[in-house]
Structure formats: structure tokens, C-alpha cells
Design a protein around this motif. Structure first.
Motif, PDB file in Angstrom:
ATOM      1  N   MET A 160       2.941  -2.796   8.286  1.00 44.18           N
ATOM      2  CA  MET A 160       3.725  -3.009   9.500  1.00 44.18           C
ATOM      3  C   MET A 160       3.333  -4.300  10.205  1.00 44.18           C
ATOM      4  SD  MET A 160       5.786  -0.614   9.209  1.00 44.18           S
ATOM      5  CE  MET A 160       6.733  -1.068  10.674  1.00 44.18           C
ATOM      6  N   ALA A 161       2.138  -4.808   9.896  1.00 46.69           N
ATOM      7  CA  ALA A 161       1.697  -6.087  10.466  1.00 46.69           C
ATOM      8  C   ALA A 161       2.221  -7.278   9.665  1.00 46.69           C
ATOM      9  CB  ALA A 161       0.175  -6.137  10.525  1.00 46.69           C
ATOM     10  N   GLY A 162       2.960  -6.992   8.599  1.00 47.54           N
ATOM     11  CA  GLY A 162       3.569  -8.066   7.832  1.00 47.54           C
ATOM     12  C   GLY A 162       2.927  -8.373   6.497  1.00 47.54           C
ATOM     13  N   GLU A 163       1.902  -7.619   6.117  1.00 41.49           N
ATOM     14  CA  GLU A 163       1.238  -7.851   4.840  1.00 41.49           C
ATOM     15  C   GLU A 163       1.939  -7.077   3.722  1.00 41.49           C
ATOM     16  OE1 GLU A 163      -3.117  -7.986   4.631  1.00 41.49           O
ATOM     17  OE2 GLU A 163      -3.116  -7.397   6.751  1.00 41.49           O
ATOM     18  N   SER A 164       1.695  -7.509   2.501  1.00 42.78           N
ATOM     19  CA  SER A 164       2.169  -6.805   1.314  1.00 42.78           C
ATOM     20  C   SER A 164       0.939  -6.332   0.550  1.00 42.78           C
ATOM     21  CB  SER A 164       3.018  -7.726   0.433  1.00 42.78           C
ATOM     22  OG  SER A 164       3.522  -7.034  -0.693  1.00 42.78           O
ATOM     23  N   ILE A 165       0.760  -5.019   0.460  1.00 44.79           N
ATOM     24  CA  ILE A 165      -0.467  -4.446  -0.091  1.00 44.79           C
ATOM     25  C   ILE A 165      -0.174  -3.775  -1.430  1.00 44.79           C
ATOM     26  CG2 ILE A 165      -2.445  -2.956   0.376  1.00 44.79           C
ATOM     27  CD1 ILE A 165      -2.008  -5.245   2.403  1.00 44.79           C
ATOM     28  N   TYR A 166      -0.796  -4.309  -2.471  1.00 41.18           N
ATOM     29  CA  TYR A 166      -0.629  -3.760  -3.813  1.00 41.18           C
ATOM     30  C   TYR A 166      -1.982  -3.631  -4.494  1.00 41.18           C
ATOM     31  CZ  TYR A 166       4.479  -4.076  -4.254  1.00 41.18           C
ATOM     32  OH  TYR A 166       5.828  -3.882  -4.110  1.00 41.18           O
ATOM     33  N   PRO A 167      -2.173  -2.596  -5.309  1.00 38.12           N
ATOM     34  CA  PRO A 167      -3.387  -2.522  -6.137  1.00 38.12           C
ATOM     35  C   PRO A 167      -3.329  -3.599  -7.211  1.00 38.12           C
ATOM     36  CG  PRO A 167      -1.866  -0.780  -6.742  1.00 38.12           C
ATOM     37  CD  PRO A 167      -1.269  -1.440  -5.530  1.00 38.12           C
ATOM     38  N   ASP A 168      -4.485  -3.987  -7.696  1.00 34.52           N
ATOM     39  CA  ASP A 168      -4.538  -5.027  -8.723  1.00 34.52           C
ATOM     40  C   ASP A 168      -3.930  -4.548 -10.034  1.00 34.52           C
ATOM     41  OD1 ASP A 168      -5.802  -6.807  -7.010  1.00 34.52           O
ATOM     42  OD2 ASP A 168      -7.807  -6.097  -7.571  1.00 34.52           O
ATOM     43  N   SER A 169      -4.065  -3.267 -10.316  1.00 36.17           N
ATOM     44  CA  SER A 169      -3.557  -2.727 -11.576  1.00 36.17           C
ATOM     45  C   SER A 169      -3.425  -1.220 -11.468  1.00 36.17           C
ATOM     46  CB  SER A 169      -4.495  -3.084 -12.736  1.00 36.17           C
ATOM     47  OG  SER A 169      -5.779  -2.524 -12.517  1.00 36.17           O
TER      48      SER A 169
END
Length: 210
Positions: A120-129
Motif C-alpha cells: 500500500m506504500a507503493g512497493e512491489s514485494i515478491y519472493p526471490d523464487s
């Protein structure tokens, strides 16, 4: 305060997600859904800021397909794809359709809320794999991309000829890939390989490329 829609078909998992989200004063829970088929309709008539979208939902509806439609029609709504399935392609599929974040389910509120806050703060959060899992004597990271594609088709019950046609390979090449996978896993035959691969969740046979 952000309105959060949860799409999760498992009643216990859905309740747990509701409890997690309700621990933060930043979020307001709207009625949860068990099928991704209803998500777009709900967003048409209600204010939603964030969707927690499970990959596999009721009525055999794909959360990734539903998320793709939501991003196209309601780009302002942020989406976090959530799953406990180790299917290796889900992360790439989520990136391709443009959802903001991806979260592998954990039994704690802190991990989810952190991803939600950052999203919601504008980041895109993804696991590495994807999670590394064992299939027979091999680890999921031991297989090539092509071997995993062949394995998915094998799990769906296709013949070598059908696999070759689907993946634009020769039948000989398909047989070679299956043999290499068997050598890595040390399973006795292709039937055992297909059954164990299906049980592992490494490849999902009803997968549809986006």
C-alpha cells in the motif's frame, strides 16, 4: 483506512486471514469471498483498495486469471497473490499480469501485514523464487524449465505424442526429457513419476499460461 477484500476458498484459511488483517487498524475487512469469479463483480459495486487473492479458489476459478481482469479494469486496486502451492510458475505469472505483490502463506499475522503495508506504500514485494521442494531423489531446482514443462503435461495424463504436439517438440525429445527426469528423481516408471509430481504440487496440470 483501506478496504481489504479476501478471496480464499478454504474456510479455515479465510478465517485466519481475516483475523490477521483485523489486527491492524489500517485495514477494514469487507465481506470475504470463496471464489475469484465473484471478485470483479464485487469490485464493480463496492470500494476496494486491496485484494488478497488466493491462486486456487472455489468453482475451479483461477485467482491469477481473476487478478488479470481486475488489473485491467480497476488498475487502482492493489492485489497481493497468496498461495501455499509450490507450483514453480506462479511468481512469473503474477509478475506478467502486473499484480503488486506475491505472498506465500505463513501462520503469522506479522509477515502478511508487512507485505500489505509495503504494498500500500507503493512497493512491489515478491519472493526471490518458489519454495524448493523434493521430488524423489531430486530437488525442484534440479530441473530445467523444459523438463518442468514436460512434467506438467505428463501429470495431466497426456501421451508422449500429445506432449510433443503441445510443446512443439519431437516425440523422441519428449521421451529423452522424461528419461532425464526419471534419472534425477529415481522413480521406477513414468506412472510413479506422474503421481508423485502431482502430489508434490510442483506442477499443476490445469495451469493456463497468461
Amino acid at each position: 483506512m483501506y478496504n481489504v477484500l479476501i478471496v480464499e476458498d478454504d474456510p479455515m484459511a479465510r478465517k485466519l486471514l481475516e483475523i490477521f488483517v483485523s489486527t491492524s487498524e489500517k485495514y477494514h475487512l469487507v465481506p470475504s469471498l470463496d471464489s475469484a469469479a465473484m471478485a470483479e463483480l464485487y469490485c464493480m459495486t463496492n470500494q476496494v483498495d486491496l485484494v488478497l487473492m488466493d491462486v486456487c479458489t472455489a468453482m475451479d476459478m483461477s485467482g491469477i486469471e481473476a487478478a488479470a481482469k481486475l488489473k485491467k479494469n480497476y488498475p487502482a486496486i492493489k492485489i497481493i497473490i497468496i498461495t501455499s502451492q509450490p507450483e514453480y510458475s506462479y511468481i512469473d505469472q503474477a509478475r506478467k499480469i502486473g499484480v503488486e505483490s506475491f505472498w506465500y502463506k505463513e501462520p503469522t499475522a506479522e509477515a502478511l501485514l508487512k507485505v500489505m503495508d509495503r504494498t500500500m506504500a507503493g512497493e512491489s514485494i515478491y519472493p526471490d523464487s518458489a519454495p524448493v521442494i523434493r521430488l524423489g531423489a531430486a530437488l525442484s531446482e534440479d530441473f530445467t524449465e523444459r523438463e518442468l514443462e514436460v512434467l506438467r503435461e505428463l501429470v495431466s495424463g497426456k501421451t508422449d505424442a500429445a506432449i510433443a504436439d503441445t510443446l512443439c517438440l519431437s516425440v523422441t525429445r519428449v521421451k529423452q526429457h522424461i528419461q532425464h527426469i526419471r534419472e534425477k528423481t529415481q522413480f521406477a516408471n513414468r506412472t510413479e513419476l506422474a503421481v508423485r509430481a502431482r502430489e508434490s504440487g510442483l506442477v499443476i496440470s490445469d495451469y493456463k499460461p497468461m
